[in-house]
Design a protein around this motif. Structure first.
Motif, PDB file in Angstrom:
ATOM      1  N   ASN A  82       3.460   0.008  14.462  1.00  0.00           N
ATOM      2  CA  ASN A  82       4.910   0.168  14.575  1.00  0.00           C
ATOM      3  C   ASN A  82       5.608  -1.160  14.336  1.00  0.00           C
ATOM      4  O   ASN A  82       4.990  -2.227  14.401  1.00  0.00           O
ATOM      5  N   THR A  83       6.878  -1.080  14.083  1.00  0.00           N
ATOM      6  CA  THR A  83       7.714  -2.265  13.863  1.00  0.00           C
ATOM      7  C   THR A  83       7.022  -3.231  12.902  1.00  0.00           C
ATOM      8  O   THR A  83       6.825  -4.419  13.191  1.00  0.00           O
ATOM      9  N   LEU A  84       6.648  -2.706  11.763  1.00  0.00           N
ATOM     10  CA  LEU A  84       5.906  -3.507  10.803  1.00  0.00           C
ATOM     11  C   LEU A  84       6.761  -4.642  10.253  1.00  0.00           C
ATOM     12  O   LEU A  84       7.989  -4.509  10.101  1.00  0.00           O
ATOM     13  N   LYS A  85       6.078  -5.729   9.969  1.00  0.00           N
ATOM     14  CA  LYS A  85       6.723  -6.931   9.443  1.00  0.00           C
ATOM     15  C   LYS A  85       6.109  -7.282   8.086  1.00  0.00           C
ATOM     16  O   LYS A  85       4.962  -6.911   7.810  1.00  0.00           O
ATOM     17  N   PRO A  86       6.842  -8.004   7.257  1.00  0.00           N
ATOM     18  CA  PRO A  86       6.266  -8.398   5.959  1.00  0.00           C
ATOM     19  C   PRO A  86       4.938  -9.140   6.111  1.00  0.00           C
ATOM     20  O   PRO A  86       4.054  -8.996   5.262  1.00  0.00           O
ATOM     21  N   GLU A  87       4.788  -9.890   7.187  1.00  0.00           N
ATOM     22  CA  GLU A  87       3.544 -10.629   7.393  1.00  0.00           C
ATOM     23  C   GLU A  87       2.370  -9.739   7.776  1.00  0.00           C
ATOM     24  O   GLU A  87       1.235 -10.215   7.871  1.00  0.00           O
ATOM     25  N   GLY A 105     -15.798  -0.171   6.249  1.00  0.00           N
ATOM     26  CA  GLY A 105     -15.216   0.796   5.349  1.00  0.00           C
ATOM     27  C   GLY A 105     -14.549   0.081   4.188  1.00  0.00           C
ATOM     28  O   GLY A 105     -14.394  -1.141   4.187  1.00  0.00           O
ATOM     29  N   GLN A 106     -14.134   0.848   3.210  1.00  0.00           N
ATOM     30  CA  GLN A 106     -13.368   0.251   2.118  1.00  0.00           C
ATOM     31  C   GLN A 106     -11.980  -0.079   2.645  1.00  0.00           C
ATOM     32  O   GLN A 106     -11.550   0.439   3.656  1.00  0.00           O
ATOM     33  N   GLY A 107     -11.294  -0.948   2.001  1.00  0.00           N
ATOM     34  CA  GLY A 107      -9.980  -1.347   2.481  1.00  0.00           C
ATOM     35  C   GLY A 107      -8.897  -0.360   2.108  1.00  0.00           C
ATOM     36  O   GLY A 107      -9.022   0.420   1.172  1.00  0.00           O
ATOM     37  N   THR A 108      -7.833  -0.426   2.891  1.00  0.00           N
ATOM     38  CA  THR A 108      -6.642   0.346   2.572  1.00  0.00           C
ATOM     39  C   THR A 108      -5.458  -0.619   2.613  1.00  0.00           C
ATOM     40  O   THR A 108      -5.299  -1.389   3.563  1.00  0.00           O
ATOM     41  N   LEU A 109      -4.645  -0.590   1.576  1.00  0.00           N
ATOM     42  CA  LEU A 109      -3.588  -1.581   1.412  1.00  0.00           C
ATOM     43  C   LEU A 109      -2.328  -1.183   2.164  1.00  0.00           C
ATOM     44  O   LEU A 109      -1.835  -0.058   2.023  1.00  0.00           O
ATOM     45  N   VAL A 110      -1.821  -2.114   2.925  1.00  0.00           N
ATOM     46  CA  VAL A 110      -0.544  -1.954   3.614  1.00  0.00           C
ATOM     47  C   VAL A 110       0.414  -3.005   3.053  1.00  0.00           C
ATOM     48  O   VAL A 110       0.111  -4.196   3.066  1.00  0.00           O
ATOM     49  N   THR A 111       1.545  -2.539   2.572  1.00  0.00           N
ATOM     50  CA  THR A 111       2.557  -3.441   2.021  1.00  0.00           C
ATOM     51  C   THR A 111       3.861  -3.223   2.769  1.00  0.00           C
ATOM     52  O   THR A 111       4.360  -2.096   2.817  1.00  0.00           O
ATOM     53  N   VAL A 112       4.379  -4.291   3.338  1.00  0.00           N
ATOM     54  CA  VAL A 112       5.628  -4.205   4.090  1.00  0.00           C
ATOM     55  C   VAL A 112       6.657  -5.080   3.391  1.00  0.00           C
ATOM     56  O   VAL A 112       6.475  -6.294   3.256  1.00  0.00           O
ATOM     57  N   SER A 113       7.736  -4.460   2.967  1.00  0.00           N
ATOM     58  CA  SER A 113       8.791  -5.187   2.271  1.00  0.00           C
ATOM     59  C   SER A 113       9.942  -5.503   3.217  1.00  0.00           C
ATOM     60  O   SER A 113      10.201  -4.759   4.161  1.00  0.00           O
ATOM     61  N   SER A 114      10.598  -6.596   2.932  1.00  0.00           N
ATOM     62  CA  SER A 114      11.711  -7.015   3.806  1.00  0.00           C
ATOM     63  C   SER A 114      13.014  -6.357   3.383  1.00  0.00           C
ATOM     64  O   SER A 114      13.105  -5.726   2.334  1.00  0.00           O
TER      65      SER A 114
END
Length: 114
Positions: A82-87, A105-114
């Motif tokens: 929750n409350t994801l940040k760009p970092e 496991g294989q990775g899963t990409l998380v991208t958080v934009s500002s």
């Protein structure tokens, strides 16, 4: 044992995601399960772990925002973010440890934009 991670995606800052890590065997066999992440140009770091007794631990950077949980009926460990940040942008990896084995496991990409 195989671990399959999914649930990553792209969100705006302040948003949320839930990652899932599905194991092909009972998660009760593992002494530790959790999540790591690796941002571009950085080392892989531990994010959250849950022990077989149910105790949890979190990186300081995610405390109060992320929650790890497990469902032994589904053989799945979750990471509610929750409350994801760009970092928080990174590839997230699921990890499971028995006394002698360390599974990824294989990775899963998380991208958080500002």
């Amino acid at each position: 044992v195989q671990l399959q991670a999914f649930g990553g995606g792209s969100v705006r800052a302040g948003g949320f995601l839930r990652l899932s890590c599905a194991a092909t065997d009972s998660i009760l066999r593992f002494t530790l399960m959790g999540w790591y992440r690796q941002a571009p140009g950085k080392e892989r770091e531990n994010v959250a772990m849950v022990a077989d007794g149910g105790s949890t631990s979190y990186a300081d950077s995610v405390k109060g925002r992320f929650t790890i949980s497990g469902d032994d009926r589904e053989n799945t460990v979750y990471l509610q973010m929750n409350t994801l940040k760009p970092e928080d942008t990174a590839v997230y990896y699921c990890n499971a440890v028995t006394g002698r084995q360390n599974y990824w496991g294989q990775g899963t990409l998380v991208t958080v934009s500002s």
